[in-house]
Scaffold this motif. Sequence first.
Motif: not given
Length: 367
Positions: A71-76, A110-122
């Motif tokens: 399974f793939h772990t996803a975190v929003t 693993f994926t962090r689903v970042l819903h800010s619309g733009k990349p960040d420093q991490f």
Amino acid sequence: MGCGNMFFTILITFSVALITYNILISANAPLKQDFPGPSRRLPSISVDPLIEMPLHRSQASTHSSSKKRLFHTAVTASDSVYNTWQCRVMYYWFKKMRDQGGPQSAMGGFTRVLHSGKPDQFMDEIPTFVAQPLPAGMDQGYIVLNRPWAFVQWLQKADIKEDYILMSEPDHVIVKPIPNLARDGLGAAFPFFYIEPKKYEKVLRKYFPQEKGPITNIDPIGNSPVIVGKESLKKIAPTWMNVSLAMKKDPETDKAFGWVLEMYAYAVSSALHGVGNILHKEFMIQPPWDKEIGNTYIIHYTYGCDYNMKGELTYGKIGEWRFDKRSYDHVAPPKNLTLPPPGVPESVVTLVKMVNEATANIPNWWS
């Protein structure tokens, strides 16, 4: 190469615009028109109280148990400091527990689903998919509505190798390797005592009509933690998004469900698509109410932990010793947090020790 990248960017931009248009249309359309594809009624299932697995499933052949089912772990998450420090701690323990599981671990990517619309420093530290937020004002101040929309985008665009998805959250700490608890077309989920479909049947029938079956087909779950088949989630996610928006627009539903509205929306959407869930109480614990680690897989630190120096809980009153994630909404917790006084339950002590280990070992922690 430059032309290829430009074409890909245009394609993604067009896809996001198209989905946004569909959201705007569906949010103002009759609810029944929003459900993608047919739904089927869940069969009546009896439950074995000892292992909480449907009887006809638990007695079925286990010939597939030897197959590795990843399974793939996803975190929003948003790009706030509050969400980011939690994601960094969460990902540290994900990696450690996946490695601890060895070659047979079911924990895949693993994926962090970042819903800010733009990349960040991490982006280089945590595998990340950048999703677009809902159009301005559509969440009505309820930022959690971005979660189903983010999942819709991720499932549509990302190349996910695994056949199952674990939906998790930033404030989850994994305490031991998680097996794939999903079985035979059923998801695996944690039962929340405050998700009560029978109590709110009148409200829920707006979204889960009589012809879909008894209200008990709606499981007492949220969307996290849930392990579910990837193909099932691809069907559930757009419905989850649309039901969430419809619920938020309806004053009666919004008042009834409050901050757990999006959790009810997932439970309803799963039932509409005929995806039942095996309920696992040991999936996670929530300190300070759950005092022992026991056989759990996840610590969910959603509640504040307040104690006096005698180790007595002072919930509702700021304690002489406390750990509350909300204390770190604008600044990350420092390294080496003070451990709880003697008498504080194992679950709280373990949580603080695990946060301390993560912050001590994650490069470039804030303090």
